[in-house]
Design a protein around this motif. Structure first.
Motif, PDB file in Angstrom:
ATOM      1  N   THR A   1       0.860  -1.177   0.000  1.00  0.00           N
ATOM      2  CA  THR A   1       0.000   0.000   0.000  1.00  0.00           C
ATOM      3  C   THR A   1       0.894   1.225   0.000  1.00  0.00           C
ATOM      4  OG1 THR A   1      -1.744  -1.224   1.125  1.00  0.00           O
ATOM      5  CG2 THR A   1      -1.875   1.182   1.193  1.00  0.00           C
ATOM      6  N   LEU A   2       0.614   2.130  -0.926  1.00  0.00           N
ATOM      7  CA  LEU A   2       1.467   3.293  -1.166  1.00  0.00           C
ATOM      8  C   LEU A   2       0.756   4.568  -0.715  1.00  0.00           C
ATOM      9  CD1 LEU A   2       2.383   1.919  -4.658  1.00  0.00           C
ATOM     10  CD2 LEU A   2       3.990   2.127  -2.745  1.00  0.00           C
ATOM     11  N   PRO A   3       1.499   5.654  -0.509  1.00  0.00           N
ATOM     12  CA  PRO A   3       0.864   6.903  -0.072  1.00  0.00           C
ATOM     13  C   PRO A   3      -0.211   7.378  -1.054  1.00  0.00           C
ATOM     14  CG  PRO A   3       3.250   7.044   0.154  1.00  0.00           C
ATOM     15  CD  PRO A   3       2.957   5.765  -0.594  1.00  0.00           C
ATOM     16  N   ALA A   4      -1.157   8.139  -0.536  1.00  0.00           N
ATOM     17  CA  ALA A   4      -2.274   8.623  -1.354  1.00  0.00           C
ATOM     18  C   ALA A   4      -1.806   9.464  -2.532  1.00  0.00           C
ATOM     19  CB  ALA A   4      -3.242   9.427  -0.481  1.00  0.00           C
ATOM     20  N   ASP A   5      -0.689  10.172  -2.385  1.00  0.00           N
ATOM     21  CA  ASP A   5      -0.193  11.022  -3.471  1.00  0.00           C
ATOM     22  C   ASP A   5       0.928  10.354  -4.278  1.00  0.00           C
ATOM     23  OD1 ASP A   5       1.746  11.089  -1.509  1.00  0.00           O
ATOM     24  OD2 ASP A   5       2.009  13.270  -1.563  1.00  0.00           O
ATOM     25  N   TYR A   6       1.104   9.046  -4.115  1.00  0.00           N
ATOM     26  CA  TYR A   6       2.170   8.321  -4.810  1.00  0.00           C
ATOM     27  C   TYR A   6       1.922   8.337  -6.309  1.00  0.00           C
ATOM     28  CZ  TYR A   6       5.662   4.691  -5.676  1.00  0.00           C
ATOM     29  OH  TYR A   6       6.762   3.993  -6.122  1.00  0.00           O
TER      30      TYR A   6
ATOM     31  N   PHE B   1       9.814 -18.171 -15.619  1.00  0.00           N
ATOM     32  CA  PHE B   1      10.259 -18.602 -14.287  1.00  0.00           C
ATOM     33  C   PHE B   1       9.767 -20.015 -13.989  1.00  0.00           C
ATOM     34  CE2 PHE B   1      10.665 -18.699  -9.713  1.00  0.00           C
ATOM     35  CZ  PHE B   1      11.785 -17.917  -9.473  1.00  0.00           C
ATOM     36  N   PRO B   2      10.679 -20.947 -13.680  1.00  0.00           N
ATOM     37  CA  PRO B   2      10.284 -22.341 -13.409  1.00  0.00           C
ATOM     38  C   PRO B   2       9.360 -22.454 -12.193  1.00  0.00           C
ATOM     39  CG  PRO B   2      12.656 -22.168 -13.748  1.00  0.00           C
ATOM     40  CD  PRO B   2      12.127 -20.763 -13.639  1.00  0.00           C
ATOM     41  N   GLY B   3       8.294 -23.224 -12.347  1.00  0.00           N
ATOM     42  CA  GLY B   3       7.353 -23.459 -11.257  1.00  0.00           C
ATOM     43  C   GLY B   3       6.247 -22.433 -11.151  1.00  0.00           C
ATOM     44  N   LEU B   4       6.321 -21.364 -11.951  1.00  0.00           N
ATOM     45  CA  LEU B   4       5.297 -20.319 -11.914  1.00  0.00           C
ATOM     46  C   LEU B   4       4.205 -20.631 -12.931  1.00  0.00           C
ATOM     47  CD1 LEU B   4       4.226 -17.569 -10.931  1.00  0.00           C
ATOM     48  CD2 LEU B   4       5.677 -16.499 -12.684  1.00  0.00           C
ATOM     49  N   GLY B   5       3.003 -20.859 -12.445  1.00  0.00           N
ATOM     50  CA  GLY B   5       1.864 -21.037 -13.345  1.00  0.00           C
ATOM     51  C   GLY B   5       1.520 -19.715 -13.990  1.00  0.00           C
ATOM     52  N   LEU B   6       1.219 -18.719 -13.151  1.00  0.00           N
ATOM     53  CA  LEU B   6       1.016 -17.364 -13.656  1.00  0.00           C
ATOM     54  C   LEU B   6       1.218 -16.361 -12.548  1.00  0.00           C
ATOM     55  CD1 LEU B   6      -1.967 -15.969 -12.812  1.00  0.00           C
ATOM     56  CD2 LEU B   6      -2.799 -17.591 -14.487  1.00  0.00           C
ATOM     57  N   LYS B   7       1.626 -15.173 -12.950  1.00  0.00           N
ATOM     58  CA  LYS B   7       1.711 -14.020 -12.053  1.00  0.00           C
ATOM     59  C   LYS B   7       0.946 -12.892 -12.704  1.00  0.00           C
ATOM     60  CE  LYS B   7       4.658 -10.518  -9.948  1.00  0.00           C
ATOM     61  NZ  LYS B   7       6.029 -10.009  -9.716  1.00  0.00           N
ATOM     62  N   ALA B   8      -0.025 -12.378 -11.965  1.00  0.00           N
ATOM     63  CA  ALA B   8      -0.774 -11.204 -12.414  1.00  0.00           C
ATOM     64  C   ALA B   8      -0.191  -9.994 -11.690  1.00  0.00           C
ATOM     65  CB  ALA B   8      -2.256 -11.374 -12.109  1.00  0.00           C
ATOM     66  N   PHE B   9       0.388  -9.076 -12.440  1.00  0.00           N
ATOM     67  CA  PHE B   9       0.937  -7.842 -11.887  1.00  0.00           C
ATOM     68  C   PHE B   9      -0.241  -6.886 -11.714  1.00  0.00           C
ATOM     69  CE2 PHE B   9       4.448  -9.936 -13.894  1.00  0.00           C
ATOM     70  CZ  PHE B   9       5.584  -9.563 -13.206  1.00  0.00           C
ATOM     71  N   LEU B  10      -0.672  -6.684 -10.483  1.00  0.00           N
ATOM     72  CA  LEU B  10      -1.911  -5.978 -10.199  1.00  0.00           C
ATOM     73  C   LEU B  10      -1.670  -4.652  -9.485  1.00  0.00           C
ATOM     74  CD1 LEU B  10      -3.915  -9.000  -8.711  1.00  0.00           C
ATOM     75  CD2 LEU B  10      -3.817  -8.247 -11.107  1.00  0.00           C
ATOM     76  N   ILE B  11      -2.485  -3.650  -9.848  1.00  0.00           N
ATOM     77  CA  ILE B  11      -2.477  -2.387  -9.111  1.00  0.00           C
ATOM     78  C   ILE B  11      -3.916  -1.933  -8.872  1.00  0.00           C
ATOM     79  CG2 ILE B  11      -0.238  -1.603  -9.989  1.00  0.00           C
ATOM     80  CD1 ILE B  11      -1.831   0.437 -11.745  1.00  0.00           C
ATOM     81  N   ARG B  12      -4.058  -1.139  -7.826  1.00  0.00           N
ATOM     82  CA  ARG B  12      -5.288  -0.387  -7.582  1.00  0.00           C
ATOM     83  C   ARG B  12      -4.863   1.059  -7.409  1.00  0.00           C
ATOM     84  NH1 ARG B  12      -8.993  -2.464  -2.912  1.00  0.00           N
ATOM     85  NH2 ARG B  12      -7.140  -2.354  -1.623  1.00  0.00           N
ATOM     86  N   GLU B  13      -5.648   1.960  -7.986  1.00  0.00           N
ATOM     87  CA  GLU B  13      -5.355   3.381  -7.836  1.00  0.00           C
ATOM     88  C   GLU B  13      -6.448   4.045  -7.027  1.00  0.00           C
ATOM     89  OE1 GLU B  13      -3.274   5.626 -10.948  1.00  0.00           O
ATOM     90  OE2 GLU B  13      -3.711   3.920 -12.264  1.00  0.00           O
ATOM     91  N   ARG B  14      -6.031   4.864  -6.081  1.00  0.00           N
ATOM     92  CA  ARG B  14      -6.966   5.564  -5.202  1.00  0.00           C
ATOM     93  C   ARG B  14      -7.917   6.410  -6.043  1.00  0.00           C
ATOM     94  NH1 ARG B  14      -6.715  10.393  -1.676  1.00  0.00           N
ATOM     95  NH2 ARG B  14      -7.872   9.841   0.213  1.00  0.00           N
ATOM     96  N   GLY B  15      -9.193   6.286  -5.738  1.00  0.00           N
ATOM     97  CA  GLY B  15     -10.189   7.044  -6.485  1.00  0.00           C
ATOM     98  C   GLY B  15     -11.545   6.387  -6.387  1.00  0.00           C
ATOM     99  N   ALA B  16     -12.244   6.360  -7.500  1.00  0.00           N
ATOM    100  CA  ALA B  16     -13.624   5.890  -7.521  1.00  0.00           C
ATOM    101  C   ALA B  16     -13.764   4.421  -7.143  1.00  0.00           C
ATOM    102  CB  ALA B  16     -14.233   6.129  -8.897  1.00  0.00           C
ATOM    103  N   THR B  17     -12.815   3.575  -7.542  1.00  0.00           N
ATOM    104  CA  THR B  17     -12.971   2.137  -7.299  1.00  0.00           C
ATOM    105  C   THR B  17     -12.063   1.591  -6.207  1.00  0.00           C
ATOM    106  OG1 THR B  17     -11.364   1.596  -9.016  1.00  0.00           O
ATOM    107  CG2 THR B  17     -13.692   1.732  -9.685  1.00  0.00           C
ATOM    108  N   SER B  18     -11.180   2.410  -5.642  1.00  0.00           N
ATOM    109  CA  SER B  18     -10.265   1.919  -4.612  1.00  0.00           C
ATOM    110  C   SER B  18      -9.987   3.005  -3.575  1.00  0.00           C
ATOM    111  CB  SER B  18      -8.938   1.479  -5.244  1.00  0.00           C
ATOM    112  OG  SER B  18      -8.012   1.133  -4.230  1.00  0.00           O
ATOM    113  N   PRO B  19      -9.932   2.634  -2.307  1.00  0.00           N
ATOM    114  CA  PRO B  19      -9.588   3.609  -1.274  1.00  0.00           C
ATOM    115  C   PRO B  19      -8.078   3.859  -1.155  1.00  0.00           C
ATOM    116  CG  PRO B  19     -10.055   1.499  -0.259  1.00  0.00           C
ATOM    117  CD  PRO B  19     -10.315   1.342  -1.738  1.00  0.00           C
ATOM    118  N   VAL B  20      -7.257   3.031  -1.869  1.00  0.00           N
ATOM    119  CA  VAL B  20      -5.805   3.112  -1.714  1.00  0.00           C
ATOM    120  C   VAL B  20      -5.088   2.978  -3.058  1.00  0.00           C
ATOM    121  CG1 VAL B  20      -5.817   2.153   0.629  1.00  0.00           C
ATOM    122  CG2 VAL B  20      -5.584   0.621  -1.333  1.00  0.00           C
ATOM    123  N   ASN B  21      -3.850   3.468  -3.077  1.00  0.00           N
ATOM    124  CA  ASN B  21      -2.903   3.133  -4.135  1.00  0.00           C
ATOM    125  C   ASN B  21      -2.191   1.868  -3.669  1.00  0.00           C
ATOM    126  OD1 ASN B  21      -3.312   5.345  -5.879  1.00  0.00           O
ATOM    127  ND2 ASN B  21      -1.935   6.627  -4.675  1.00  0.00           N
TER     128      ASN B  21
END
Length: 193
Positions: A9-14, A33-53
């Motif tokens: 979780t990052l600062p609100a103004d990040y 990468f061996p043994g990795l099925g999948l990695k989803a690189f995910l972000i949420r940005e503070r605003g209408a759909t998320s309370p946090v960055n």
């Protein structure tokens, strides 16, 4: 299958462009990468759909050795060096299903954590969750669904990837910046347990 996630979780103004650039320049490093099925690189940005960055990658490991190698390696150490050592959540896999749009790259992910109440039999809760996961995989635009359990806390992880905006389902919504999937085919269409 093992599921793993850490949330930074990052600062609100990040400036979230920093995370976007990080993923754009480093995300491909896990594409084989061996043994990795999948990695989803995910972000949420503070605003209408998320309370946090937040930067919150989620991993589905096809082999526990891959997860252990990653946690000891330079990629995870880079996270520790740049953001501090995060709490790493992990769950034992129950099911993975390719969705109706499995050939597409996902733009959105939904993650929901659900406690299994003390009054509910674990097997009944897992069976109901598995049926829900199956239904979601059959929905238009579903790329994949995964279900996992943490038996220490009796918590279920419901995770789904979507070609675009998913249907109205409960959970935290994330933007998918990149998807590494070297052993996605080893996650299978099976129930585990």
């Amino acid at each position: 299958m093992h599921a793993m996630q850490y949330e930074i979780t990052l600062p609100a103004d990040y400036e979230m462009g920093i995370i976007r650039e990080r993923v754009a320049t480093r995300g491909h490093l896990l594409d084989a990468f061996p043994g990795l099925g999948l990695k989803a690189f995910l972000i949420r940005e503070r605003g209408a759909t998320s309370p946090v960055n937040q930067y919150a990658p989620l991993y589905l490991w096809s082999a526990p050795e891959g997860m252990n190698t990653f946690l000891r390696g330079p990629g995870f150490q880079g996270i520790v060096d740049d953001f501090g050592r995060p709490e790493v959540q992990h769950w034992s896999g129950l099911s993975y299903r390719e969705g109706t749009a499995s050939g597409e790259l996902p733009r959105t992910a939904v993650r929901r954590l659900a406690r299994i109440p003390d009054t509910v039999a674990p097997a009944a809760a897992m069976e109901a969750a598995s049926e829900e996961s199956r239904r979601l995989a059959e929905a238009p635009g579903a790329v994949a669904t995964a279900l996992a359990v943490d038996p220490r806390h009796w918590e279920l992880l419901h995770f789904s990837l979507w070609e675009n905006e998913p249907p109205k389902i409960p959970g935290d919504r994330y933007e998918v910046l990149h998807l590494s999937m070297p052993e996605r085919d080893r996650l299978g269409q099976r129930e585990q347990g």
